[in-house]
Design an enzyme around this catalytic site. Structure first.
Site, PDB file in Angstrom:
ATOM      1  N   HIS A 346       1.066  -1.548   0.047  1.00  0.00           N
ATOM      2  CA  HIS A 346       0.172  -0.180   0.329  1.00  0.00           C
ATOM      3  C   HIS A 346       0.926   1.581  -0.096  1.00  0.00           C
ATOM      4  CE1 HIS A 346      -4.446  -1.394   0.528  1.00  0.00           C
ATOM      5  NE2 HIS A 346      -3.634  -2.661   1.541  1.00  0.00           N
ATOM      6  N   LYS A 534      -9.070  13.411   4.554  1.00  0.00           N
ATOM      7  CA  LYS A 534      -8.217  11.943   4.778  1.00  0.00           C
ATOM      8  C   LYS A 534      -6.977  12.065   5.698  1.00  0.00           C
ATOM      9  CE  LYS A 534      -6.673  13.235   1.003  1.00  0.00           C
ATOM     10  NZ  LYS A 534      -6.814  11.948  -0.210  1.00  0.00           N
ATOM     11  N   ARG A 535      -5.826  10.479   6.726  1.00  0.00           N
ATOM     12  CA  ARG A 535      -5.025  11.199   7.480  1.00  0.00           C
ATOM     13  C   ARG A 535      -4.429  12.347   7.382  1.00  0.00           C
ATOM     14  NH1 ARG A 535      -0.660   8.228   6.794  1.00  0.00           N
ATOM     15  NH2 ARG A 535      -1.264   6.951   5.186  1.00  0.00           N
ATOM     16  N   LYS A 540       0.624  13.759   1.786  1.00  0.00           N
ATOM     17  CA  LYS A 540      -0.861  14.590   1.851  1.00  0.00           C
ATOM     18  C   LYS A 540      -1.376  15.688   1.238  1.00  0.00           C
ATOM     19  CE  LYS A 540      -2.741   9.698   3.696  1.00  0.00           C
ATOM     20  NZ  LYS A 540      -3.744   9.577   2.435  1.00  0.00           N
ATOM     21  N   THR A 642      -8.664   5.659  -1.942  1.00  0.00           N
ATOM     22  CA  THR A 642      -9.861   5.290  -1.818  1.00  0.00           C
ATOM     23  C   THR A 642     -10.838   6.463  -1.483  1.00  0.00           C
ATOM     24  OG1 THR A 642     -10.037   4.617   0.394  1.00  0.00           O
ATOM     25  CG2 THR A 642      -9.647   3.370  -1.246  1.00  0.00           C
ATOM     26  N   LYS A 646     -14.459   7.906  -3.540  1.00  0.00           N
ATOM     27  CA  LYS A 646     -16.713   8.511  -2.680  1.00  0.00           C
ATOM     28  C   LYS A 646     -16.556   9.728  -3.266  1.00  0.00           C
ATOM     29  CE  LYS A 646     -14.257   5.906   0.867  1.00  0.00           C
ATOM     30  NZ  LYS A 646     -13.164   5.501   1.600  1.00  0.00           N
TER      31      LYS A 646
END
Length: 803
Positions: A346, A534-535, A540, A642, A646
């Protein structure tokens, strides 16, 4: 169970009085939830038993999915929907004066995950059951999960998450199936029948007690199992301080991801990982031997899948059982093991590829270390035979080297399949990050682009949109999400687009009410809802987002002729407790929000919202309301994502880099229906390989960057003197590892284009429709079908059973 609301009401009232010994008039919302949950679980039980009996009788191959996380969210509405009784229950409760939505609020989010890894695992379980595939999950029953996040004066504060305070109505405790997991001790070698055998003695044993949850397929009779292990003291600890032993034992299943910045935390995390795999594999083998006389054909009937490197110790644990308990020879045991276990990677982040110091690993797991060391010796010999004299290659590929055990290398050597989770990610693994292994094992590598459960993230989370879709193209999309493409026929239908717009407005009004309730801030539902949830991690790039917001604030304050379409920036994220830098970014977002949300000069053109304690139930409110989906990771760093899927499924438009699954989303929707900016993965990787990036150049030559970075350290934030120097230093002194400044100008430009596009509502709605229509490809049903056919070689159960 019941075929009418009258039948349901009668059963519900009887069960409520039986369970709680009180009249309906005196009952509480929580008691309504407990009553309903117990009724549903009992209703499921018959099919659950039949499913397991069928698997045993058929002898068909089964898959067991081992994951350190399963981010399930609430299960009540999902189970009602999958069983096809949601309307009966809703109407029956309504007649009794009960709102099903309020009952649902009594259910805690199962605190068993952190982010995409765990939510993916949950979506996969949903798809396995819905597709009638024999597949089960194994995880840990964390007492407190990750943590409950509170924001206090802009700072993240972690509190224990008491999701089990009132028990878990869905689980069944199976104490009769408990197993023992050994730690510490030593290994002695003995000769038995002329063969050398090994015994792990003087161990500290922990009891692993399973709690089983039924996983219900959508309108099918298949009910698979998620087994969660709880760590409890063994009855007779040897030579131990009993209280200390009890505390250390129970800590194994207390929290997800303990802080491993110190040895105590590393030991606990490694304990968790071995606890999960040892208990799971003992359980799998026990079940297998109940219908088979030996393990010689184990790999032909069982596939064990490890979700990232956390369960990689499944490899030596299976070897241990085959060698020490089944008395097999090494070659025989290794052949079974390497044909049983498959692995999903991942990440491309080297720091996320786990490595354990031998000084911790060997004393904690002495027999497992012996086996890992032997696997390494034999693996290195194979490499030597293939590449004689190439010590550098062997050193880079070794499983044990430089005082560490490399878990990803163990997985690469011991698994028959290795897959990435988006096409770009898999290409990077093959060509760069794991290239040496790809050269040796090219047939092992394959891609399986992630997917999401469209039933959870559209049918359940966005009932208004789901209803419109079903009214427009029928309900076949629920079973075959590729059917969503038929919506493209309505791209030029003004009546349909008007309905689509109306549903989005309703969802935005609902989220605005939640924001008001949780933060006290009033936001304009007609503004652009620009969402980044998100995390929290540096790659990110929540930082890039907030720096852009600071730039917009400066423009509005300095230039009276400058205006933007009103925009509400919405953040949600948890930072790992030991991740100091990520916590600083959370503080920065909240400090910026305090200034912007209280500045009357902005005329409500900007609002910044940080929603604390981001989790599945909150995500289900956010995704349907979003206009813009922020997917702005440094290219090459996000394996798939992901959240992007969504948002897309709910009609939001992606602002993103060419990273992870963003690329495949762009290919589906077309470049005109997505906003792409920034460096490509090849450009990023070129910088890492050859250098040439100087963040200071961007600081000195772009006034906008200079201004926002200076405000981090020049007293602009009156409540945060010195607070953001670490962020400033990371960008300037440490040369901006994730290219925030390099992509800043491109991000500003694309955000302006997104704002202009939103003002043309006809164009925007058509873009939104195209994203919804093309999102069916990213259903986890498609992903799981690929895993089942290409990797696990499992087949759907006989549909006659499910008639």
């Amino acid at each position: 169970m019941f075929t009418s609301k009258e039948e349901f009401k009668k059963a519900f009232l009887q069960r409520l009085e039986m369970m709680f010994g009180k009249s309906f008039q005196d009952s509480t919302r929580r008691e309504h939830f407990q009553t309903l949950g117990n009724m549903i679980r009992e209703y499921i039980s018959s099919d659950w038993i039949k499913t397991n009996e069928q698997y045993r009788a058929s002898g068909e191959k089964q898959v067991y999915y081992l994951s350190i996380e399963f981010l399930l969210g609430r299960l009540l509405r999902n189970n009602l929907m999958n069983l096809g009784i949601e309307n009966i229950v809703y109407e029956g409760l309504y007649d009794l004066g009960i709102d099903l939505a309020e009952v649902e609020e009594a259910e805690a989010d199962a605190g068993l995950g952190n982010g995409g890894l765990g939510r993916l695992a949950a979506c996969f379980l949903d798809s396995l059951a819905t597709l009638n595939l024999p597949g089960h999950g194994f995880g840990i029953r964390y007492k407190h999960g990750l943590f409950e996040q509170k924001i206090v004066d802009g700072y993240q504060v972690e509190l224990p998450e008491h999701w089990l305070r009132h028990g878990n109505v869905w689980e069944v405790r199976r104490a009769d199936l408990a197993v023992q997991v050994p730690f510490w001790g030593k290994v002695e070698a003995v000769s038995e029948d002329g063969c050398l055998q090994f015994r792990h003695i003087n161990t500290e044993t922990v009891t692993a007690v399973p709690y089983d949850l039924p996983i219900v397929g959508y309108k099918t009779k298949t009910v698979n199992t998620l087994r969660l292990w709880s760590a409890q003291p063994s009855p007779y600890p040897v030579n131990k301080d009993v209280l200390k032993y009890k505390r250390e034992t129970e800590s194994i299943s207390e929290f997800l991801y303990p802080d491993d910045t110190h040895d105590e935390g590393k030991i606990l995390r490694l304990k968790q990982q071995y606890f999960l795999v040892s208990a799971s594999i003992q359980s799998i083998i026990r079940s297998y031997l109940s219908t088979h006389s030996s393990l010689l054909d184990f790999h032909k009937h069982v596939s064990i899948h490890i979700n990232d490197t956390h369960p990689a110790l499944a490899i030596p644990e299976l070897m241990r059982i085959l060698l020490d308990e089944e008395k097999m020879g090494w070659d025989e045991a290794w052949n079974i093991t390497k044909n049983t276990i498959s692995y999903t990677n991942h990440t491309t982040l080297s720091e996320a590829l786990e490595k354990w110091p031998i000084r911790i690993f060997q004393p904690l797991l002495p027999r497992i270390f012996m086996i890992v060391d032997e696997i390494n010796e034999r693996f290195c010999k194979e490499l030597w035979d293939r590449y004689p004299g190439d010590w550098e290659r062997i050193e880079k590929m070794a499983i044990v080297a430089h005082g560490e055990v490399r878990m990803a290398h163990l997985a690469l050597a011991g698994c028959y399949s290795v897959n990435g989770v988006a096409r770009l990610h898999t290409d990077i693994l093959k060509k760069r990050e794991m290239n040496l292994f790809y050269e040796v094992f090219p047939d092992k590598f394959n891609n399986k682009t992630n997917g999401i459960s469209h039933r959870r993230w559209l049918l359940k989370s966005n009932p208004g949109l789901a209803k419109l879709i079903s009214e427009t193209i029928g309900t076949s999309w629920i079973d075959s999400p590729a059917q969503l493409e038929r919506l493209i026929e309505f791209r030029d239908d003004p009546a349909f687009l008007k309905k689509l717009s109306s549903i989005k407005k309703e969802n935005k009004n609902s989220l605005a009410a939640i924001i008001k309730e949780k933060t006290g801030v009033t936001v304009d539902p007609s503004s652009i809802f620009d969402v980044h949830v998100k995390r929290l991690h540096a790659y990110k790039r929540q930082l890039l987002n907030i720096l852009h917001i600071m730039h917009l604030y400066n423009r509005i304050k300095e230039d009276s002729s400058f205006s933007i379409y009103p925009r509400t920036f919405i953040f949600g994220a948890k930072a790992s407790p030991g991740y100091y830098y990520a916590k600083k970014i959370i503080k920065l977002i909240n400090s910026v929000a305090d200034i912007i949300n209280n500045d009357p000069d902005l005329n409500d053109q900007l609002k910044v919202i940080f929603l604390e304690n981001y989790r599945v139930s909150l995500a289900e409110e956010i995704f349907p309301a979003a206009d813009i989906s922020e997917q702005i990771s440094t290219a090459s760093k996000e394996a798939s994502g992901t959240g992007n899927m969504k948002f897309m499924m709910n009609g939001a438009i992606t602002v993103g880099t060419l990273d992870g699954a963003n690329i495949e989303i762009m290919e589906k929707v077309g470049e005109e229906n997505i906003f792409i900016f920034g460096l490509t993965a090849d450009e990023v990787l070129h910088y890492y390989q050859h250098g040439g990036y100087n963040a200071r150049d961007y600081y000195h030559h772009d006034y906008r960057i200079h201004q926002v970075l200076d405000s981090l350290v020049n007293g602009f934030f009156p409540d945060a003197e010195g607070e953001f120097e670490a962020i400033y230093d990371s960008l300037i002194m440490q040369n901006d590892q994730y290219f925030v400044l390099r992509d800043f100008a491109s991000y500003v430009d694309i955000q302006q284009k997104a704002g202009e596009a939103f003002e043309d509502q006809d164009r925007w709605l058509k873009m939104s429709l195209m994203n919804i229509a093309k999102s069916g490809h990213f259903s986890s049903d498609r992903t799981i079908a690929e895993y089942a056919n290409d990797i696990w070689k499992i087949k759907a159960t006989n549909p006659m059973i499910n008639s």
